[in-house]
Design an enzyme around this catalytic site. Structure first.
Site, short mmCIF file in Angstrom:
data_model
loop_
_atom_site.label_atom_id
_atom_site.label_comp_id
_atom_site.label_asym_id
_atom_site.label_seq_id
_atom_site.Cartn_x
_atom_site.Cartn_y
_atom_site.Cartn_z
N ASP A 12 0.93 -1.15 0.06
CA ASP A 12 0.10 0.05 -0.14
C ASP A 12 0.71 1.33 0.18
O ASP A 12 1.76 1.41 1.01
CB ASP A 12 -0.94 0.11 1.33
CG ASP A 12 -2.13 -0.82 1.20
OD1 ASP A 12 -2.28 -1.41 -0.04
OD2 ASP A 12 -2.94 -0.95 2.09
N ASP A 238 -12.08 -4.37 6.48
CA ASP A 238 -11.28 -5.57 6.71
C ASP A 238 -10.91 -5.65 8.18
O ASP A 238 -11.21 -6.94 8.57
CB ASP A 238 -9.99 -5.24 5.86
CG ASP A 238 -9.88 -4.86 4.68
OD1 ASP A 238 -10.98 -4.92 3.87
OD2 ASP A 238 -9.09 -4.16 4.14
O1 RIB Z 1 -9.53 -2.30 1.97
C1 RIB Z 1 -8.16 -1.54 2.04
C2 RIB Z 1 -7.41 -2.12 1.09
O2 RIB Z 1 -7.76 -1.89 -0.20
C3 RIB Z 1 -6.11 -1.40 1.27
O3 RIB Z 1 -4.96 -2.00 1.89
C4 RIB Z 1 -5.59 -1.72 -0.57
O4 RIB Z 1 -4.38 -2.67 -0.45
C5 RIB Z 1 -6.90 -2.17 -1.20
O5 RIB Z 1 -6.66 -3.72 -1.42
#
Ligand code: RIB
Length: 289
Positions: A12, A238
């Site tokens: 990221d 997440d």
């Molecule tokens: O949900 C966040 C994620 O979305 C980030 O870490 C980025 O890599 C994308 O996949």
């Protein structure tokens, strides 16, 4: 029990910007940082930090060994993360504005090249009652979900980033579906069915600052969000998903699992970054909102 997560691993790249750039606009960033991310890796790290035995199924290129190692250091079992010679690790360009909102561009890279033998080897170790988790930053979600269902696993799916075709294909194999408000509207538009009519035993719709809604059979329960001032919402969903599934895997009732996940996600939005800053269970337990 264990959670097997077929999921993306990204580098990221975070750009701090005064506002999200519009079409044709050139904008100077105030700062850049790099960290471990990818919806899959974030969910694995969250589940591991929430105390679940978490096995990640994925792939990186030779440029992503640091990402795999970082997942391992976070407590994730990375034996089924393949390293590919000729494919770069996935990456994400993430613009975050002063209000904590983001806009993300993804390069899938190795996330779209996870070898079928890697998936098969991981699932051959799974036992009935374990969880399979999948999202939309890899391929072969429905195929893997079907196999997992046949093996007696609890199959969980985060419909992000939203893809109507991938979501429609996996729906028949799901026990658990999690999506945000926008994705829920997109799914209703694609299937002509509301979230409670999809035939999935447990559906959670996350509502950002408004909390989360759990739909299970005839039951609909709303859960409030913690009152926090967000600085970066990236990875909060997440974190919620990893926590809720880890708590369920530990035998907590869904109500308690959602309450715990809400606290973890609230803490997460007060931090800049993704997998690196996902809170552990002790931090979540000790947080005062
Ligand atoms: O949900 C966040 C994620 O979305 C980030 O870490 C980025 O890599 C994308 O996949």
């Amino acid at each position: 029990m264990a959670i097997y997560n077929l999921g993306s691993i990204n580098a990221d790249y975070f750009y701090r910007v005064p506002h999200l750039p519009g079409p044709g606009e050139t904008l100077a960033a105030n700062g850049l940082s790099r960290g471990l991310g990818g919806k899959g890796a974030n969910m694995s790290v969250a589940a591991a930090r929430a105390g679940a035995h978490t096995i990640h199924i994925g792939a990186v290129g030779m440029d992503g060994l640091w990402a795999r190692d970082q997942m391992m250091e976070s407590g994730v079992d990375t034996r089924h993360v393949a390293t590919l010679d000729d494919t770069p690790t996935g990456h994400a360009i993430i613009n975050v504005d002063d209000a904590g909102e983001n806009a993300i561009v993804l390069l899938p890279g190795a996330n779209h090249e996870i070898p079928s033998k890697t998936r098969a080897a991981a699932l051959s170790e799974a036992s009935p009652g374990d969880t399979l988790l999948v999202q939309n930053e890899t391929l072969n979600q429905a195929k893997t979900a079907k196999t997992a269902r046949e093996l007696g696993l609890y199959v969980a799916y985060a419909a992000a980033p939203f893809d109507a075709t991938a979501t429609a294909a996996i729906l028949p194999f799901l026990d658990f579906l999690i999506l945000n408000e926008i994705e829920a509207a997109q799914l209703t538009a694609a299937t002509s069915k509301t979230a409670d009519a999809l035939g999935v035993a447990d559906v959670i719709v996350t509502l950002g600052a408004k909390g989360a809604r759990w739909l299970s059979g005839d039951t609909i329960r709303d859960f409030p969000a913690m009152p926090v001032t967000p600085v970066d919402t990236t990875g909060a969903g997440d974190t919620f998903t990893g926590y809720v599934l880890a708590a369920r895997d530990r035998g907590l009732p869904m109500e308690q699992a959602i309450a715990l996940a809400s606290r973890a996600a609230a803490l997460m939005v007060t931090r800049h970054g993704t997998a690196d800053v996902i809170p552990d269970l002790k931090e979540v337990d000790e947080a005062r909102f």
